[in-house]
Scaffold this active site. Structure first.
Site, PDB file in Angstrom:
ATOM      1  N   ALA A 169      -5.434   1.297   5.737  1.00  0.00           N
ATOM      2  CA  ALA A 169      -4.203   1.928   5.353  1.00  0.00           C
ATOM      3  C   ALA A 169      -4.273   3.324   5.650  1.00  0.00           C
ATOM      4  O   ALA A 169      -3.270   4.180   4.671  1.00  0.00           O
ATOM      5  CB  ALA A 169      -4.036   1.821   3.429  1.00  0.00           C
ATOM      6  N   ASN A 181       0.792  -1.150  -0.339  1.00  0.00           N
ATOM      7  CA  ASN A 181      -0.077   0.192   0.289  1.00  0.00           C
ATOM      8  C   ASN A 181       1.105   1.067   0.192  1.00  0.00           C
ATOM      9  O   ASN A 181       0.779   2.360  -0.974  1.00  0.00           O
ATOM     10  CB  ASN A 181      -0.788   0.000   1.260  1.00  0.00           C
ATOM     11  CG  ASN A 181      -1.932  -1.348   1.370  1.00  0.00           C
ATOM     12  OD1 ASN A 181      -2.072  -1.724   0.543  1.00  0.00           O
ATOM     13  ND2 ASN A 181      -2.474  -1.541   2.327  1.00  0.00           N
ATOM     14  N   ASP A 191      -5.001  12.763  17.905  1.00  0.00           N
ATOM     15  CA  ASP A 191      -4.044  13.363  18.665  1.00  0.00           C
ATOM     16  C   ASP A 191      -2.519  13.831  17.241  1.00  0.00           C
ATOM     17  O   ASP A 191      -2.608  12.926  16.576  1.00  0.00           O
ATOM     18  CB  ASP A 191      -3.550  12.772  19.359  1.00  0.00           C
ATOM     19  CG  ASP A 191      -4.667  12.093  20.566  1.00  0.00           C
ATOM     20  OD1 ASP A 191      -5.644  13.450  20.658  1.00  0.00           O
ATOM     21  OD2 ASP A 191      -4.803  11.732  21.344  1.00  0.00           O
ATOM     22  N   GLY A 194      -2.450   3.948   8.051  1.00  0.00           N
ATOM     23  CA  GLY A 194      -0.681   4.493   8.320  1.00  0.00           C
ATOM     24  C   GLY A 194       0.677   4.192   6.880  1.00  0.00           C
ATOM     25  O   GLY A 194       1.587   4.802   6.677  1.00  0.00           O
ATOM     26  N   ASP A 195      -0.367   3.480   6.049  1.00  0.00           N
ATOM     27  CA  ASP A 195       0.142   3.269   5.545  1.00  0.00           C
ATOM     28  C   ASP A 195       0.507   3.927   3.966  1.00  0.00           C
ATOM     29  O   ASP A 195       1.732   4.526   3.739  1.00  0.00           O
ATOM     30  CB  ASP A 195      -0.017   1.695   4.278  1.00  0.00           C
ATOM     31  CG  ASP A 195      -0.388   0.623   5.483  1.00  0.00           C
ATOM     32  OD1 ASP A 195       0.174   0.317   6.324  1.00  0.00           O
ATOM     33  OD2 ASP A 195      -1.326  -0.619   4.845  1.00  0.00           O
ATOM     34  N   TYR A 254      -6.997 -12.061   2.289  1.00  0.00           N
ATOM     35  CA  TYR A 254      -7.567 -11.811   3.302  1.00  0.00           C
ATOM     36  C   TYR A 254      -9.204 -10.844   3.089  1.00  0.00           C
ATOM     37  O   TYR A 254      -9.353 -10.037   1.684  1.00  0.00           O
ATOM     38  CB  TYR A 254      -7.291 -10.827   4.294  1.00  0.00           C
ATOM     39  CG  TYR A 254      -6.638  -8.909   3.506  1.00  0.00           C
ATOM     40  CD1 TYR A 254      -7.256  -7.795   4.152  1.00  0.00           C
ATOM     41  CD2 TYR A 254      -5.832  -8.934   2.274  1.00  0.00           C
ATOM     42  CE1 TYR A 254      -7.284  -6.878   3.720  1.00  0.00           C
ATOM     43  CE2 TYR A 254      -5.412  -7.809   2.450  1.00  0.00           C
ATOM     44  CZ  TYR A 254      -5.873  -6.694   2.718  1.00  0.00           C
ATOM     45  OH  TYR A 254      -6.185  -5.164   2.720  1.00  0.00           O
TER      46      TYR A 254
END
Length: 302
Positions: free
Chosen positions: A253, A32, A227, A255-256, A86
């Site tokens: 995705a 990703n 945050d 964070g990706d 998945y």
């Protein structure tokens, strides 16, 4: 700049806007990041290292990579094997996963150490994750970390996202010990505070940053949901505020894509604070659509 992402791309079954329907796609945490980075930094070379099977779905995945602007010269093909699968389940925008990856060819991605060294030698920034390590057998993990250590000593930038997935590990101790071994060979670490607090008992994002700095990282960027993002470079700490998302649809995705934004702005010579602000803006767009890989206009990211 030449980027190399290492890991597993899987077949993905994701919900659509029609209740009960699923869409077939291809995704995986480091893949990703590579996919988003290829769009945010089109002038950079984005390569992926993995192992695919030789069946029809593996061939479709390879075509999808190339069509996405990802160089596949370091993608190996294993005869008679296939890729993992998945399925995403959503609950008010938060995702959970069901996996079928027992026969995934990607488990052998570090078996050929010569190929691993060659790919790293041809790259400037090398990125892998805790999931990359988790799917490998013990000898594969050792080989990947050894290659990363050699590459770092040769002047390559090693970036690592712990991306903690306890279900992929034999034990909690194996997971946490391996994550810290990876941090010790990395220049940039990109953890998520929520995960870190659960598994490393970090009291706050600074504790997370300090732990990785003490392990040997040079730069730590601590994601923390809505945050502020805390970042640390040596003894310097600062925060970048996060603009709230108005409509959260799917955090897959998040964070990706954030990591892709960091790498894209690094290639452009931006400051770390500027890169984090850009990464937050990209991630904010991604979580307002369904699926891991969503269409977006790179020019709209501010």
């Amino acid at each position: 700049m030449r980027f190399l992402a290492i890991g597993e791309c899987m077949a993905e079954l994701a919900p659509t806007d029609t209740d009960g329907d699923l869409r077939l796609g291809f995704a995986g945490d480091t893949f990703n990041t590579a996919w988003y980075l290829a769009r945010c930094a089109p002038d950079a070379q984005m390569s992926y290292l993995t192992v695919l099977g030789d069946d029809a779905i593996s061939q479709k995945m390879a075509t999808f990579m190339r069509d996405g602007g990802i160089d596949d010269q370091f993608v190996q093909v294993a005869k008679g094997q296939t890729v993992g699968l998945y399925m995403i389940t959503l609950d008010e925008g938060e995702r959970s996963f069901s996996y079928w990856r027992g026969q995934s060819a990607a488990k052998a991605l570090a078996d050929d150490t010569t190929a691993l060294d060659t790919a790293m030698d041809a790259s400037d920034l090398i990125y892998f994750s805790g999931i990359t390590l988790a799917i490998l057998p013990a000898n594969g993990r050792e080989a990947l970390l050894t290659a990363a250590q050699k590459a770092r000593a040769a002047g390559k930038i090693i970036a690592f996202d712990p991306n903690l997935r306890p279900r992929l590990w034999a034990s909690d101790a194996e997971m946490t010990d391996t994550i810290m071994q990876a941090a010790a060979v990395s220049d940039i670490v990109l953890p998520s505070f929520e995960d870190e607090a659960d598994w490393f008992n970090d009291a706050n994002p600074k504790a997370t940053a300090d732990r990785y700095l003490n392990a040997g990282a040079v730069t730590v960027i601590v994601k923390n949901g809505a945050d502020p993002v805390l970042y640390a470079e040596g003894s310097n700490y600062a925060e970048v505020p996060v603009t709230p998302v108005q409509t959260l649809v799917d955090t897959t995705a998040a964070g990706d894509s954030f990591n892709a934004g960091i790498f894209a702005r690094h290639a452009a010579g931006d400051t770390l604070a500027g890169g984090i602000a850009y990464a937050c803006a990209l991630s904010r767009q991604v979580v307002q659509s369904r699926g891991a890989l969503v269409a977006f206009d790179p020019e709209s990211i501010r």
